[in-house]
Scaffold this active site. Sequence first.
Site, PDB file in Angstrom:
ATOM      1  N   ALA A  42       0.823  -1.214   0.000  1.00 39.53           N
ATOM      2  CA  ALA A  42       0.000   0.000   0.000  1.00 39.53           C
ATOM      3  C   ALA A  42       0.854   1.261   0.000  1.00 39.53           C
ATOM      4  O   ALA A  42       1.902   1.330   0.647  1.00 39.53           O
ATOM      5  CB  ALA A  42      -0.930  -0.005   1.203  1.00 39.53           C
ATOM      6  N   HIS A 156      -0.299  -2.193  -7.107  1.00 42.32           N
ATOM      7  CA  HIS A 156      -0.169  -2.595  -5.706  1.00 42.32           C
ATOM      8  C   HIS A 156      -1.511  -2.981  -5.124  1.00 42.32           C
ATOM      9  O   HIS A 156      -2.574  -2.641  -5.648  1.00 42.32           O
ATOM     10  CB  HIS A 156       0.436  -1.449  -4.880  1.00 42.32           C
ATOM     11  CG  HIS A 156      -0.567  -0.391  -4.529  1.00 42.32           C
ATOM     12  ND1 HIS A 156      -1.254  -0.389  -3.334  1.00 42.32           N
ATOM     13  CD2 HIS A 156      -1.023   0.688  -5.218  1.00 42.32           C
ATOM     14  CE1 HIS A 156      -2.069   0.658  -3.300  1.00 42.32           C
ATOM     15  NE2 HIS A 156      -1.962   1.330  -4.426  1.00 42.32           N
ATOM     16  N   CYS A 157      -1.435  -3.680  -3.983  1.00 43.49           N
ATOM     17  CA  CYS A 157      -2.611  -3.936  -3.147  1.00 43.49           C
ATOM     18  C   CYS A 157      -2.251  -3.467  -1.734  1.00 43.49           C
ATOM     19  O   CYS A 157      -1.613  -2.421  -1.589  1.00 43.49           O
ATOM     20  CB  CYS A 157      -3.037  -5.397  -3.216  1.00 43.49           C
ATOM     21  SG  CYS A 157      -1.742  -6.603  -2.868  1.00 43.49           S
ATOM     22  N   SER A 158      -2.644  -4.186  -0.702  1.00 46.46           N
ATOM     23  CA  SER A 158      -2.328  -3.737   0.661  1.00 46.46           C
ATOM     24  C   SER A 158      -0.967  -4.234   1.136  1.00 46.46           C
ATOM     25  O   SER A 158      -0.113  -3.453   1.541  1.00 46.46           O
ATOM     26  CB  SER A 158      -3.419  -4.186   1.642  1.00 46.46           C
ATOM     27  OG  SER A 158      -4.589  -3.424   1.449  1.00 46.46           O
ATOM     28  N   THR A 164      -1.199  -8.509  -5.815  1.00 53.13           N
ATOM     29  CA  THR A 164      -0.040  -8.005  -6.554  1.00 53.13           C
ATOM     30  C   THR A 164       0.877  -9.147  -6.943  1.00 53.13           C
ATOM     31  O   THR A 164       1.468  -9.137  -8.034  1.00 53.13           O
ATOM     32  CB  THR A 164       0.721  -6.980  -5.693  1.00 53.13           C
ATOM     33  OG1 THR A 164      -0.156  -5.883  -5.411  1.00 53.13           O
ATOM     34  CG2 THR A 164       1.965  -6.468  -6.393  1.00 53.13           C
TER      35      THR A 164
END
Length: 263
Positions: A42, A156-158, A164
Site C-alpha cells: 500500500a 499494488h494492493c495492501s 499483486t
Amino acid sequence: MVCSVTKDGFILSSAPNFRDLGGHRTESGRTVRPGLLFRSDALHSVSEEDLPAYNGLGIRQLIDLRTGHEREHLPDIVPEGAEYTVVGVQDPEKAGANFSRTLTDPEAARAMFGDGGAARFMDGVYRDLVHDTEALAGYRDLVERAAKGPTALVFHCSAGKDRTGWGAALILGLLGVERSVIVEDYLESNARQANTDKWMRLLSEHSGLAWEDVVPMTRVRAEYLQTAFEEADAVYGSFDTYVSDGLGVSGATLEALRERMLA
C-alpha cells in the site's frame, strides 16, 4: 532509469514491498527492462523522507488493486505527474476481499481462520484470483495498461503479496521469465512485510486468535502460487489458454508488452 535504494536496502523504506520487476532474465535470454514496472504494498504509507525518491522514479501510472473499503480507509499518495487508476481484481462481496472485517468478529474469525483455516482460506483466495469474473477483467486491464499505458507503472494492493503477487507472476510469465524465477520473486515478499505485520497483529489481538493462526495470511508460500497456476491449468487447460481465453489478452497486446518491457 536507475533506482536508488535507501540505507536499509529498500527503494522506499516506508513501503518495504515496493520493488522493481526489472532485471529478470527470460528463457530466451532477454532481460526485463528496469525502471518501467514496479510492484508494491500500500502506498498511503510513503513518508516525507521517501517522497523525493518516490517522485523521482518517473512513475506515470499508479494502479490500485485494492477494494473500495481499503482505498477509502487508506488512500494512496500518488506520485507527481502520475495517473491514478482503480483496477478491481476481487469480488468485493467475497470473503477474500473482506477478511480484515472478519477478524474484527472473534466468533467469525475462529470459525473461518482457526484450526488451520487460514491456509485453506488462502487456497481459495488464489483460486478466485484466477477464475472470478472480477479478477479476469482486472488482470486483463493490468496487462493492457502495462503494455500500452504510460510508463513507468506501479501496481499494488495492501501487502503487495497476493493480488499483486499474482499480477507480477502473470506479467513475468507473459514476458517469458522462468517459473522458478517467478516463484523466487514472489517469495521475496516474505522479507518485506514489516508494515503488514503491524496491522495484522492488531487484527489478531482483536480477533482473539493466536498469531500462529493468522500467520498463513501474513506470508506467501510457494504452494499458494502453485495453486493459482494449477487452477489456470484445471479451468482453462494451460497458462497460455488462461491468458488468451480467460483474460482475453490479444496477441497484439502480448507483442506490445514484450516489445516495451524486454531488452
